[in-house]
Design an enzyme around this catalytic site. Sequence first.
Site, short mmCIF file in Angstrom:
data_model
loop_
_atom_site.label_atom_id
_atom_site.label_comp_id
_atom_site.label_asym_id
_atom_site.label_seq_id
_atom_site.Cartn_x
_atom_site.Cartn_y
_atom_site.Cartn_z
N ASP A 26 0.84 -1.20 0.00
CA ASP A 26 0.00 0.00 0.00
C ASP A 26 0.87 1.26 0.00
O ASP A 26 1.99 1.24 0.52
CB ASP A 26 -0.90 -0.04 1.25
CG ASP A 26 -2.07 0.93 1.12
OD1 ASP A 26 -2.28 1.49 0.03
OD2 ASP A 26 -2.77 1.12 2.13
N ASN A 74 -10.64 -2.90 -6.13
CA ASN A 74 -9.86 -1.92 -6.90
C ASN A 74 -10.51 -1.53 -8.23
O ASN A 74 -10.13 -0.54 -8.84
CB ASN A 74 -8.43 -2.43 -7.15
CG ASN A 74 -7.55 -2.36 -5.92
OD1 ASN A 74 -6.61 -3.15 -5.77
ND2 ASN A 74 -7.80 -1.44 -5.01
#
Length: 240
Positions: A26, A74
Amino acid sequence: MEAKKVKINKRLDLARLPQHIAIIMDGNGRWATRRGLPRNMGHKAGCENLKVIVQHIYDLGIKCATFFVFSTENWRRPKEEIDGIFAVVRDYLNEDGDDFVKKGARIIVSGDYKKLPADIVETFEHLIDKTKDCTKFTLNLAVNYGARDEMLRGINMVVREGRELASPDEFEKYLYSSGLPPLDFVIRTSGEQRLSNFMLWQLAYSELYFTRTYWPSFSPKELQLALIDFQKRKRRFGAV
Ligand code: FPP
């Protein structure tokens, strides 16, 4: 996977490494924004770092690593960003694919990767098949992956077979991770302290490690510090 010698921290015990490590990569977007760059440059830098960290995990002798590449959530990102992520995945597979066979490394995918562009699906299938007998290392890429989807998929398979399962071990055979070593250690970069629908079944007894470092800056040196931290943990698996 280019070999580059990294010094081993003296506090790291190479005889007590996790068998299976997973990383939630991330912070690519924030890494880029901080530098005044478009977000997709962050994914490109993240991909370069994935190569460095995969090589280092392999060099350390860890047998299996899972990386969270693209989640079922996503798809909510702008198309341009999704295309950017797929572009780096495509380049990575095309450029590094042969190296995996040379290194005896097996590539597998967790997730419904067939929803990706057709050429990437084809490359994945080619690499999965070409590396299926490699035993030195397993790289598990979580692509279009969500833990809830994975479990639901497993449950539906069990239902279709008309079975009733007697133990969690039996259910594990219905997960993408079937046959992989138990997940010992999960790292999430960028300061977020959540699991975001990642390996929820597999991490029941995993040790968790959170660092504020954005993924493109997460170095082999920091990986070693995380592993040293892992080695200090007392794992009791519910016992005393
Ligand atoms: C999270 O950062 C990262 C992703 C959603 C993409 C991860 C993909 C790669 C590192 C590409 C490399 C992978 C392969 C297999 C080649 P973010 O965009 O959520 O960052 P932010 O939280 O700072 O916005």
